[in-house]
Design a protein around this motif. Structure first.
Motif, PDB file in Angstrom:
ATOM      1  N   ILE A  87       0.834  -1.042  -0.035  1.00 31.60           N
ATOM      2  CA  ILE A  87      -0.110  -0.258  -0.006  1.00 31.60           C
ATOM      3  C   ILE A  87       0.595   1.541   0.146  1.00 31.60           C
ATOM      4  O   ILE A  87       0.939   1.915  -0.661  1.00 31.60           O
ATOM      5  N   ARG A  88       2.102   1.033   0.986  1.00 29.82           N
ATOM      6  CA  ARG A  88       2.726   2.755   0.700  1.00 29.82           C
ATOM      7  C   ARG A  88       3.284   3.018  -0.755  1.00 29.82           C
ATOM      8  O   ARG A  88       3.387   3.286  -1.374  1.00 29.82           O
ATOM      9  N   LYS A  89       3.501   1.620  -0.882  1.00 27.49           N
ATOM     10  CA  LYS A  89       4.368   2.234  -2.367  1.00 27.49           C
ATOM     11  C   LYS A  89       3.680   2.600  -3.442  1.00 27.49           C
ATOM     12  O   LYS A  89       3.989   3.178  -4.401  1.00 27.49           O
ATOM     13  N   GLN A  90       1.949   1.692  -3.488  1.00 27.46           N
ATOM     14  CA  GLN A  90       1.222   2.325  -3.979  1.00 27.46           C
ATOM     15  C   GLN A  90       0.818   3.608  -4.131  1.00 27.46           C
ATOM     16  O   GLN A  90       0.757   4.315  -5.053  1.00 27.46           O
ATOM     17  N   ILE A  91       0.862   4.330  -2.958  1.00 26.76           N
ATOM     18  CA  ILE A  91       0.246   5.753  -2.670  1.00 26.76           C
ATOM     19  C   ILE A  91       1.549   6.244  -3.112  1.00 26.76           C
ATOM     20  O   ILE A  91       1.750   7.756  -3.100  1.00 26.76           O
ATOM     21  N   LEU A  92       3.107   6.184  -2.477  1.00 27.12           N
ATOM     22  CA  LEU A  92       3.941   6.688  -3.413  1.00 27.12           C
ATOM     23  C   LEU A  92       3.213   7.167  -5.014  1.00 27.12           C
ATOM     24  O   LEU A  92       4.288   7.602  -5.043  1.00 27.12           O
ATOM     25  N   THR A 130      -3.493   7.645   5.216  1.00 23.86           N
ATOM     26  CA  THR A 130      -2.952   8.180   3.715  1.00 23.86           C
ATOM     27  C   THR A 130      -1.980   8.554   3.743  1.00 23.86           C
ATOM     28  O   THR A 130      -0.832   8.228   3.025  1.00 23.86           O
ATOM     29  N   LEU A 131      -1.476   9.325   4.713  1.00 24.70           N
ATOM     30  CA  LEU A 131       0.067  10.030   4.696  1.00 24.70           C
ATOM     31  C   LEU A 131       0.421   9.230   6.080  1.00 24.70           C
ATOM     32  O   LEU A 131       1.991   9.138   5.219  1.00 24.70           O
ATOM     33  N   ALA A 132       0.221   8.496   6.441  1.00 25.78           N
ATOM     34  CA  ALA A 132       1.176   7.915   8.057  1.00 25.78           C
ATOM     35  C   ALA A 132       1.730   6.943   7.335  1.00 25.78           C
ATOM     36  O   ALA A 132       2.123   6.012   7.561  1.00 25.78           O
ATOM     37  N   THR A 133       0.660   6.109   5.795  1.00 25.49           N
ATOM     38  CA  THR A 133       0.875   4.945   5.431  1.00 25.49           C
ATOM     39  C   THR A 133       3.124   4.965   4.575  1.00 25.49           C
ATOM     40  O   THR A 133       3.856   3.818   4.999  1.00 25.49           O
ATOM     41  N   ARG A 134       3.207   5.866   4.999  1.00 22.59           N
ATOM     42  CA  ARG A 134       4.480   6.259   4.366  1.00 22.59           C
ATOM     43  C   ARG A 134       5.328   6.230   5.571  1.00 22.59           C
ATOM     44  O   ARG A 134       6.484   6.268   5.733  1.00 22.59           O
TER      45      ARG A 134
END
Ligand code: CTP
Length: 319
Positions: free
Chosen positions: A43-48, A248-252
């Motif tokens: 998920i982190r990668k996708q959001i990035l 969404t921000l926190a996934t990073r």
């Protein structure tokens, strides 16, 4: 390779409000929740691909100067000038630069927190995010005290601090800001023109009274980028809520993400009434067409991520 299934449907969910809380049942103590590290990383990668929390969490000093003109994100025809005060408060480097945390708590403002006894658990997380300057002192047993980042929609100044009409309200806000004691104060200043003066009042107070907070003003592209990510995953939100933005921000920068106070329904899992906010008498607005948010839809997506182990939702009492 398996994709992340967030909504599980290609069309917007039809929300039957009659027994929503039953439909969203999450057995708090009984569920065998386990963190799914692989999924979280995916998920982190996708959001990035859509945004980078390290950058988008705030506009930096080097990118603007006093007098620059900004078009509001939701009111494209209206503009604001970057004031000297705003410029002074822009961070030089990202407040999240190179930050990584083992566990993060994101505390939403639902009344479901009342009598949850979650305060202690929330305070054990490495990084605690709260929304809209929600009060903590009087509710510490249920919501905790630790605050590393707190958001402040300009409308909060009107709703919770009577638009600073007199010295008493100014003092109340000042005390609340002082209590933040070095944490990040995240102010969406460029969203809608209605917030212009309120943002300026807060900036002025911070500078005049040397308040110890680290101000951050989200990037101009953040909102659309977040919406884009969720739309791509078939979550048809109108405008992401603060809570969803924070997730969404926190996934990073968070390995494990724990959500508390996310419950946009008037009844809890046992059919008892739940206040919209744990701390005031605001009524449910999410059913109205006028509301820019689609909270139950967001909740459905978060619940699905909970079930897959990407995040943990707590909607009842803490053990
Ligand atoms: N929230 C929730 N259920 C509620 C109230 C709030 O899930 N009954 C979550 C939402 O994600 C919301 C966050 O907690 O964004 C913070 O709540 P609040 O301060 O009420 O945010 P709003 O003002 O409603 O929405 P926003 O700031 O996003 O415009």
């Amino acid at each position: 390779r398996a994709e992340v299934v967030i909504n599980g449907s290609s069309s917007p969910a039809v929300v039957d409000r009659s027994n929503e809380s039953v439909k969203h049942n999450i057995q708090p103590g009984l569920s065998k929740w386990r963190h799914n590290q692989t999924l979280s990383l995916r998920i982190r990668k996708q959001i990035l691909k859509f945004l980078d929390a390290e950058k988008d969490i705030s506009v930096l000093k080097g990118t603007l100067k006093p007098g620059d003109i900004i078009h509001y994100i939701f009111d494209r025809d209206s503009t604001m000038n970057v004031s000297q005060n705003l410029y002074e408060l822009l961070p030089r480097t990202s407040p999240l630069k190179n930050r990584h945390f083992r566990t993060c708590a994101i505390v939403g403002n639902s009344g479901v927190l009342l009598n949850s006894g979650c305060g202690q658990e929330i305070d054990t997380h490495s990084f605690v995010i709260r929304c809209n300057l929600a009060p903590v002192q009087e509710y510490a047993r249920d919501v905790g005290l630790k605050t590393d980042l707190v958001t402040m929609n300009p409308s909060v100044i009107q709703r919770a601090f009577e638009d600073l009409v007199n010295a008493t309200w100014r003092e109340k806000l000042l005390q609340r800001l002082h209590s933040l004691n070095g944490s990040i104060l995240w102010i969406p200043a460029f969203m809608a023109r209605g917030g212009k003066e309120r943002v300026e009042w807060v900036n002025e107070l911070i500078l005049k009274h040397h308040v110890n907070v680290r101000t951050a003003y989200p990037s101009l592209r953040l909102l659309h980028a977040v919406r884009g990510y969720w739309l791509t995953n078939k979550v048809h939100i109108k405008r992401p809520t603060t809570g969803l933005l924070m997730y969404t921000l926190a996934t990073r920068f968070c390995n494990e993400i724990y959500l508390y106070g996310f419950w946009p329904f008037p009844l809890d899992q046992n059919q008892n009434p739940v206040k919209y906010h744990y701390y005031d008498s605001l009524k449910y607005g999410y059913t109205s067409q006028a509301s820019p948010h689609t909270m139950p839809l967001e909740f459905k997506a978060l619940k699905s991520l909970h079930e897959q182990g990407a995040l943990k939702l707590t909607v009842g009492q803490c053990d």
